[in-house]
Motif scaffolding. Structure first.
Motif, PDB file in Angstrom:
ATOM      1  N   PHE A   1       0.829  -1.212   0.000  1.00 26.24           N
ATOM      2  CA  PHE A   1       0.000   0.000   0.000  1.00 26.24           C
ATOM      3  C   PHE A   1       0.864   1.263   0.000  1.00 26.24           C
ATOM      4  CE2 PHE A   1      -3.182  -3.068   1.571  1.00 26.24           C
ATOM      5  CZ  PHE A   1      -4.193  -2.794   0.664  1.00 26.24           C
ATOM      6  N   LEU A   2       1.982   1.205   0.736  1.00 28.72           N
ATOM      7  CA  LEU A   2       2.866   2.374   0.771  1.00 28.72           C
ATOM      8  C   LEU A   2       3.480   2.631  -0.613  1.00 28.72           C
ATOM      9  CD1 LEU A   2       4.309   4.618   2.328  1.00 28.72           C
ATOM     10  CD2 LEU A   2       6.056   2.960   3.002  1.00 28.72           C
ATOM     11  N   ILE A   3       3.914   1.559  -1.267  1.00 31.64           N
ATOM     12  CA  ILE A   3       4.523   1.711  -2.600  1.00 31.64           C
ATOM     13  C   ILE A   3       3.486   2.243  -3.597  1.00 31.64           C
ATOM     14  CG2 ILE A   3       5.505   0.413  -4.562  1.00 31.64           C
ATOM     15  CD1 ILE A   3       6.866  -1.394  -2.409  1.00 31.64           C
ATOM     16  N   MET A   4       2.266   1.704  -3.533  1.00 34.89           N
ATOM     17  CA  MET A   4       1.219   2.150  -4.460  1.00 34.89           C
ATOM     18  C   MET A   4       0.942   3.644  -4.313  1.00 34.89           C
ATOM     19  SD  MET A   4       0.444  -0.336  -6.303  1.00 34.89           S
ATOM     20  CE  MET A   4      -1.025   0.173  -7.148  1.00 34.89           C
ATOM     21  N   VAL A   5       0.776   4.077  -3.058  1.00 31.71           N
ATOM     22  CA  VAL A   5       0.461   5.496  -2.837  1.00 31.71           C
ATOM     23  C   VAL A   5       1.652   6.378  -3.228  1.00 31.71           C
ATOM     24  CG1 VAL A   5      -0.004   7.208  -1.037  1.00 31.71           C
ATOM     25  CG2 VAL A   5      -1.307   5.104  -1.092  1.00 31.71           C
ATOM     26  N   THR A   6       2.864   5.906  -2.903  1.00 30.76           N
ATOM     27  CA  THR A   6       4.057   6.691  -3.247  1.00 30.76           C
ATOM     28  C   THR A   6       4.170   6.835  -4.765  1.00 30.76           C
ATOM     29  OG1 THR A   6       5.118   5.797  -1.274  1.00 30.76           O
ATOM     30  CG2 THR A   6       6.554   6.863  -2.872  1.00 30.76           C
ATOM     31  N   ARG A   7       3.858   5.763  -5.465  1.00 29.89           N
ATOM     32  CA  ARG A   7       3.913   5.786  -6.931  1.00 29.89           C
ATOM     33  C   ARG A   7       2.920   6.819  -7.480  1.00 29.89           C
ATOM     34  NH1 ARG A   7       0.750   3.281 -10.736  1.00 29.89           N
ATOM     35  NH2 ARG A   7       1.747   2.960 -12.749  1.00 29.89           N
ATOM     36  N   GLU A   8       1.684   6.789  -6.946  1.00 28.82           N
ATOM     37  CA  GLU A   8       0.668   7.743  -7.413  1.00 28.82           C
ATOM     38  C   GLU A   8       1.099   9.175  -7.109  1.00 28.82           C
ATOM     39  OE1 GLU A   8      -2.024   6.884  -9.238  1.00 28.82           O
ATOM     40  OE2 GLU A   8      -1.247   4.852  -9.131  1.00 28.82           O
ATOM     41  N   ALA A   9       1.655   9.369  -5.903  1.00 28.03           N
ATOM     42  CA  ALA A   9       2.086  10.723  -5.516  1.00 28.03           C
ATOM     43  C   ALA A   9       3.192  11.206  -6.454  1.00 28.03           C
ATOM     44  CB  ALA A   9       2.579  10.715  -4.067  1.00 28.03           C
TER      45      ALA A   9
ATOM     46  N   PRO B   1      -0.846  22.885   3.834  1.00 28.92           N
ATOM     47  CA  PRO B   1       0.575  23.240   4.029  1.00 28.92           C
ATOM     48  C   PRO B   1       1.178  22.661   5.308  1.00 28.92           C
ATOM     49  CG  PRO B   1      -0.832  25.190   3.753  1.00 28.92           C
ATOM     50  CD  PRO B   1      -1.744  24.032   3.871  1.00 28.92           C
ATOM     51  N   TYR B   2       0.318  22.290   6.268  1.00 30.41           N
ATOM     52  CA  TYR B   2       0.829  21.796   7.566  1.00 30.41           C
ATOM     53  C   TYR B   2       0.755  20.280   7.651  1.00 30.41           C
ATOM     54  CZ  TYR B   2      -0.938  26.522   8.128  1.00 30.41           C
ATOM     55  OH  TYR B   2      -1.229  27.836   7.920  1.00 30.41           O
ATOM     56  N   ASP B   3       0.248  19.668   6.591  1.00 32.25           N
ATOM     57  CA  ASP B   3      -0.056  18.239   6.610  1.00 32.25           C
ATOM     58  C   ASP B   3       1.193  17.415   6.266  1.00 32.25           C
ATOM     59  OD1 ASP B   3      -0.973  15.703   6.158  1.00 32.25           O
ATOM     60  OD2 ASP B   3      -2.707  16.294   4.959  1.00 32.25           O
ATOM     61  N   PRO B   4       1.694  16.593   7.200  1.00 36.58           N
ATOM     62  CA  PRO B   4       2.905  15.818   6.910  1.00 36.58           C
ATOM     63  C   PRO B   4       2.705  14.829   5.766  1.00 36.58           C
ATOM     64  CG  PRO B   4       1.850  15.062   8.943  1.00 36.58           C
ATOM     65  CD  PRO B   4       1.144  16.305   8.528  1.00 36.58           C
ATOM     66  N   TRP B   5       1.475  14.336   5.589  1.00 34.51           N
ATOM     67  CA  TRP B   5       1.191  13.382   4.524  1.00 34.51           C
ATOM     68  C   TRP B   5       1.225  14.095   3.169  1.00 34.51           C
ATOM     69  CZ3 TRP B   5       2.182   8.864   3.407  1.00 34.51           C
ATOM     70  CH2 TRP B   5       1.422   8.042   2.573  1.00 34.51           C
ATOM     71  N   ALA B   6       0.739  15.355   3.146  1.00 29.09           N
ATOM     72  CA  ALA B   6       0.809  16.149   1.911  1.00 29.09           C
ATOM     73  C   ALA B   6       2.275  16.444   1.585  1.00 29.09           C
ATOM     74  CB  ALA B   6       0.025  17.444   2.067  1.00 29.09           C
ATOM     75  N   ALA B   7       3.065  16.724   2.629  1.00 30.71           N
ATOM     76  CA  ALA B   7       4.500  16.972   2.412  1.00 30.71           C
ATOM     77  C   ALA B   7       5.146  15.714   1.827  1.00 30.71           C
ATOM     78  CB  ALA B   7       5.181  17.368   3.718  1.00 30.71           C
TER      79      ALA B   7
ATOM     80  N   VAL C   1      -3.398  12.966 -14.454  1.00 29.17           N
ATOM     81  CA  VAL C   1      -2.861  11.633 -14.760  1.00 29.17           C
ATOM     82  C   VAL C   1      -2.921  10.716 -13.543  1.00 29.17           C
ATOM     83  CG1 VAL C   1      -0.802  10.393 -15.554  1.00 29.17           C
ATOM     84  CG2 VAL C   1      -1.326  12.661 -16.467  1.00 29.17           C
ATOM     85  N   ALA C   2      -2.556  11.232 -12.390  1.00 30.99           N
ATOM     86  CA  ALA C   2      -2.547  10.416 -11.167  1.00 30.99           C
ATOM     87  C   ALA C   2      -3.139  11.235 -10.022  1.00 30.99           C
ATOM     88  CB  ALA C   2      -1.118   9.997 -10.839  1.00 30.99           C
ATOM     89  N   PRO C   3      -3.823  10.562  -9.093  1.00 30.69           N
ATOM     90  CA  PRO C   3      -4.458  11.305  -7.997  1.00 30.69           C
ATOM     91  C   PRO C   3      -3.446  11.825  -6.982  1.00 30.69           C
ATOM     92  CG  PRO C   3      -4.755   8.939  -7.708  1.00 30.69           C
ATOM     93  CD  PRO C   3      -4.088   9.119  -9.031  1.00 30.69           C
ATOM     94  N   SER C   4      -3.834  12.872  -6.272  1.00 36.18           N
ATOM     95  CA  SER C   4      -2.979  13.392  -5.201  1.00 36.18           C
ATOM     96  C   SER C   4      -3.177  12.526  -3.962  1.00 36.18           C
ATOM     97  CB  SER C   4      -3.382  14.837  -4.873  1.00 36.18           C
ATOM     98  OG  SER C   4      -4.650  14.831  -4.241  1.00 36.18           O
ATOM     99  N   VAL C   5      -2.294  12.685  -2.968  1.00 37.49           N
ATOM    100  CA  VAL C   5      -2.467  11.917  -1.730  1.00 37.49           C
ATOM    101  C   VAL C   5      -3.762  12.329  -1.024  1.00 37.49           C
ATOM    102  CG1 VAL C   5      -0.052  11.309  -1.281  1.00 37.49           C
ATOM    103  CG2 VAL C   5      -0.937  13.493  -0.458  1.00 37.49           C
TER     104      VAL C   5
END
Ligand code: SF4
Ligand code: SF4
Length: 371
Positions: free
Chosen positions: A18-26, A148-154, A36-40
């Motif tokens: 799941f981590l690899i999939m989301v990282t790939r999309e990001a 801007p404060y979201d670590p997951w967005a970063a 083309v690909a969704p944001s986190v």
């Protein structure tokens, strides 16, 4: 016992997947664009909570949030009702990231640290405060206020480069670094203290029929379950784990040396660890698959077609010059002229790539020029 080792690896394998999939999309989202690909954000159930107010009272999603985000929230809430925080323990990519940093931390320090109880206890409430504050401002500002404060967005912007991380996402990046360093020392640092979604699943898990049950007659009080629990729940001291902190990770069950001393029960039924894993991950994929099949799962903006009608504010960097013309109904020659783009630049060029041909070209400035 050997089987337990394989099940531990299986859980890590799933988390890694799941981590690899989301990282790939990001990564694709940053490199190829939002079309083309969704944001986190689109892939995080929390985005659905943030957009809930605007959806109910305005009938629209916040920017970067789509129907698929709402469906992910729905699926994970159903999971929380049945399997408590099974999403956290078996699927969540940010939980996975913390666990993998935890493995590195264990290699470095040869142990896991435990927060003193006087600090740990009040800190556990912090995630509920984060939940209330972030939802309040998201609803009030009708935007992804937390971004801007979201670590997951970063994390999702790592591939956007140093400049993005040190300007737009500076605070989020600092929080991300704190979380990753914290995860080197403490298990599930973010999940315990900061994650608003974990707070939501914890509240929902109150009505779940699932729990870890300890059989006092079989238990030999070795305390290994308590020591292994990433959420530091004192499993060895209770008859059943009904804590909102339990992430249904199964680690305690898999660590216990006495067969049958710890069981995962859903209602009166005892479920084997593999069964829990299959159900949690299976329900997750089934929910996504069914909603995709019936055509309601969207995590990307709609393609621009002749029928599309967008206003200038909705123009995005991933759109081509031709998309802009078709969507805004401005003649293509007029788009080239207003934006000062030489005719030699193909109309299939994405706006964000026009800077490769026109020095200083910026999408936001282009929008102003087209207004
Ligand atoms: S608490 Fe939050 S970050 Fe941790 S696993 Fe659950 S949803 Fe993911
Ligand atoms: S009690 Fe067991 S299942 Fe719950 S979080 Fe701790 S180790 Fe995981």
């Amino acid at each position: 016992m050997k089987n337990n080792k394989y099940l531990k690896y299986l859980r890590w394998l799933l988390l890694a997947f799941f981590l690899i999939m989301v990282t790939r999309e990001a990564y694709l989202h940053q490199v190829q664009g939002g079309g083309v690909a969704p944001s986190v954000h689109a892939l995080c159930p929390y985005g659905a909570l943030e957009t809930f107010y605007s959806l109910v009272f305005g009938g629209t999603f916040l920017q970067k949030i789509f129907s698929g985000t709402m469906i992910l929230l729905g699926i994970t809430l159903v999971l929380a009702v049945i399997f408590r925080r099974g999403f956290c323990g078996l699927i969540c990519p940010f939980g996975a990231l913390q666990e993998f940093f935890g493995i590195i931390g264990k290699k470095i320090f040869h142990k896991r640290f435990i927060m003193p109880i006087a600090i740990d206890k009040p800190l556990r409430y912090l995630k509920y405060i984060v939940l209330v504050v972030t939802i309040y401002f998201a609803w009030k500002t009708a935007g992804l206020w937390m971004d801007p404060y979201d670590p997951w967005a970063a994390y999702g912007h790592l591939s956007a480069g140093y400049e993005s991380l040190t300007t737009e996402y500076l605070v989020g990046t600092i929080v991300l670094v704190i979380i990753l360093v914290g995860s080197l020392l403490y298990d599930r640092f973010f999940c315990k203290y900061l994650c608003p979604m974990g707070a939501v699943y914890g509240i929902v898990s109150k009505i779940s029929p699932s729990k870890i049950v300890r059989d006092k007659d079989i238990c030999i009080n070795c305390n290994l379950c308590s020591k292994s629990c990433p959420m530091n729940i004192d499993v060895a001291e209770v008859d059943k784990v009904i804590s909102t902190e339990c992430i249904s990770c199964q680690v305690c069950v898999l660590t216990c040396p006495k067969v049958g001393a710890l069981k995962y029960k859903t209602g009166k039924k005892t479920l084997k660890t593999l069964t829990v894993i299959i159900f949690v991950v299976g329900l997750f994929f089934m929910g996504v698959f069914i909603s995709k099949t019936v055509g309601v799962f969207e995590v990307l903006p709609k393609q621009i077609t002749q029928e599309s009608q967008i206003n200038v504010e909705e123009i995005k960097g991933y759109m081509t010059i031709k998309d802009v013309s078709i969507g805004t109904k401005i003649e293509i020659e007029e788009v080239y002229k207003k934006l000062g783009i030489p005719a030699s630049v193909p109309e299939s060029t994405k706006l964000k790539d026009v800077q490769n041909f026109v020095e200083g070209f910026e999408v936001e400035v282009a929008k102003e020029k087209l207004k």
